[in-house]
Scaffold this motif. Structure first.
Motif, short mmCIF file in Angstrom:
data_model
loop_
_atom_site.label_atom_id
_atom_site.label_comp_id
_atom_site.label_asym_id
_atom_site.label_seq_id
_atom_site.Cartn_x
_atom_site.Cartn_y
_atom_site.Cartn_z
N PHE A 163 36.62 57.48 48.29
CA PHE A 163 37.55 56.36 48.08
C PHE A 163 38.48 56.17 49.28
CE2 PHE A 163 37.48 57.10 43.18
CZ PHE A 163 36.33 56.34 43.07
N LYS A 189 36.42 54.05 34.21
CA LYS A 189 35.88 52.82 33.62
C LYS A 189 35.76 52.95 32.10
CE LYS A 189 33.08 51.37 37.60
NZ LYS A 189 31.73 51.05 38.06
N PHE A 191 37.92 41.06 43.14
CA PHE A 191 36.98 41.98 42.49
C PHE A 191 36.08 41.15 41.60
CE2 PHE A 191 40.00 45.59 43.13
CZ PHE A 191 39.09 46.51 43.63
N ALA A 215 31.01 50.98 46.88
CA ALA A 215 31.11 52.42 46.64
C ALA A 215 30.81 53.23 47.90
CB ALA A 215 30.15 52.84 45.53
N ASP A 222 28.38 46.53 37.23
CA ASP A 222 28.45 46.79 38.65
C ASP A 222 29.56 45.91 39.21
OD1 ASP A 222 27.46 48.41 40.72
OD2 ASP A 222 26.43 46.71 41.62
N HIS A 248 39.23 42.31 36.51
CA HIS A 248 37.86 41.80 36.52
C HIS A 248 37.02 42.43 35.41
CE1 HIS A 248 38.91 45.19 39.00
NE2 HIS A 248 37.69 45.68 38.88
N ARG A 249 37.14 43.74 35.26
CA ARG A 249 36.32 44.44 34.26
C ARG A 249 36.74 44.02 32.85
NH1 ARG A 249 37.27 48.84 36.19
NH2 ARG A 249 35.62 48.67 37.72
N LYS A 281 20.71 49.66 36.06
CA LYS A 281 21.39 50.74 35.33
C LYS A 281 21.12 50.61 33.82
CE LYS A 281 25.43 50.38 38.30
NZ LYS A 281 26.89 50.46 38.45
N PHE A 297 41.60 54.14 40.61
CA PHE A 297 40.53 54.71 41.43
C PHE A 297 40.09 53.67 42.46
CE2 PHE A 297 36.66 52.50 39.94
CZ PHE A 297 37.17 51.83 38.84
N GLY A 298 39.18 54.08 43.31
CA GLY A 298 38.57 53.16 44.28
C GLY A 298 39.60 52.48 45.16
N GLU A 317 21.51 52.43 42.77
CA GLU A 317 21.99 51.04 42.90
C GLU A 317 21.33 50.47 44.14
OE1 GLU A 317 26.23 51.75 43.22
OE2 GLU A 317 26.49 51.55 41.07
N ASP A 345 42.00 50.54 44.27
CA ASP A 345 43.22 50.16 43.54
C ASP A 345 44.50 50.22 44.40
OD1 ASP A 345 42.00 49.46 41.18
OD2 ASP A 345 42.43 51.33 40.13
N LYS A 398 46.98 47.03 34.16
CA LYS A 398 45.80 46.66 34.94
C LYS A 398 44.87 45.76 34.12
CE LYS A 398 41.83 48.42 37.54
NZ LYS A 398 41.04 49.55 38.05
P1 IMP Z 1 30.46 50.52 40.96
O1 IMP Z 1 29.23 50.60 41.81
O2 IMP Z 1 30.45 49.43 39.98
O3 IMP Z 1 30.84 51.83 40.36
O4 IMP Z 1 31.70 50.16 41.90
C1 IMP Z 1 31.62 50.20 43.28
C2 IMP Z 1 32.92 50.62 43.88
O5 IMP Z 1 33.84 49.56 43.75
C3 IMP Z 1 33.59 51.84 43.27
O6 IMP Z 1 33.13 53.02 43.83
C4 IMP Z 1 35.03 51.61 43.63
O7 IMP Z 1 35.27 52.04 44.94
C5 IMP Z 1 35.13 50.10 43.60
N1 IMP Z 1 35.67 49.64 42.32
C6 IMP Z 1 35.01 49.22 41.22
N2 IMP Z 1 35.88 48.85 40.27
C7 IMP Z 1 37.12 49.05 40.78
C8 IMP Z 1 38.43 48.87 40.27
O8 IMP Z 1 38.66 48.47 39.12
N3 IMP Z 1 39.42 49.19 41.11
C9 IMP Z 1 39.23 49.64 42.38
N4 IMP Z 1 38.04 49.84 42.90
C10 IMP Z 1 36.98 49.55 42.10
#
Ligand code: IMP
Length: 192
Positions: A95, A13, A116, A86, A69, A177-178, A53, A149-150, A41, A152, A172
């Motif tokens: 993941f 991130k 997302f 998460a 988040d 979204h981010r 946070k 990650f996650g 969280e 993706d 990306k």
């Molecule tokens: P967090 O609590 O904001 O860190 O995000 C929760 C979970 O959503 C993370 O552990 C990832 O599994 C997933 N996540 C968040 N952002 C992304 C992304 O940009 N791509 C893929 N998975 C994401």
């Protein structure tokens, strides 16, 4: 150059956001700020978790800071995993296990629509501000790619022909979204 603490331990991130803001701001992740905590969280929505946070880090550092988040919201699952993204398959935040769980839950449906959603919370001079970014897309039937990650490898944004995990960071960021939430955050800061 302004410095801003980013309330995260997720280097992916940090890299995504630093690549967006260039040299105008220096983003300091928790580790660099000397903070070694796993921020809880505990809430049932993204906004309250983002606020938790940011407030935690503001109290610890007295530094302007922001948090985010994010949740993956799948239509067929009525918005799940959402705020539980998460830890969807368990507390160890694995993941692969999370992806496997989603793929099994969607195995019998052609309705793959998902989004997302990111909420950013900024604390600037002791005031709170919120920004939202959404990326609509669909969940693929198998994993594609190994970047990111996650979730993706199973998320294909609308308008793209490949998953987030097949894209480099710049690609990306076109859809993400981010990126959308953080772009609003930095436009706001530049206008101050
Ligand atoms: P967090 O609590 O904001 O860190 O995000 C929760 C979970 O959503 C993370 O552990 C990832 O599994 C997933 N996540 C968040 N952002 C992304 C992304 O940009 N791509 C893929 N998975 C994401």
């Amino acid at each position: 150059m302004h410095t801003l603490v980013f309330a995260t331990n997720n280097q992916h991130k940090v890299d995504e956001i630093q690549s967006l803001v260039g040299n105008d701001f220096h983003i300091i992740p928790l580790k660099e700020a000397g903070i070694d905590i796993d921020i809880p969280e505990p809430h049932d929505n993204l906004q309250d978790n983002a606020a938790e946070k940011a407030r935690t880090i503001y109290q610890l550092t007295q530094n302007n800071c922001f948090s985010e988040d994010t949740g993956l919201e799948i239509d067929f699952l009525h918005g799940a995993p959402g705020v539980k993204s998460a830890r969807y398959a368990g507390e160890d935040r694995n993941f692969q296990a999370n992806i496997d769980k989603v793929l099994v839950e969607l195995i019998s449906t052609e309705n793959r629509s998902a989004q997302f959603r990111t909420i950013v919370c900024l604390i600037w001079e002791n005031k709170e501000y919120y920004f939202e970014g959404i990326c609509k897309g669909s969940i693929s039937k198998v994993m594609h790619g190994a970047k990111g990650f996650g979730y993706d490898p199973i998320f294909i944004p609308d308008g793209a022909s490949k998953s987030f995990a097949e894209m480099n960071m710049e690609e990306k960021n076109v859809y993400s979204h981010r990126q959308k939430a953080v772009t609003q955050l930095f436009s706001f800061l530049k206008a101050l």
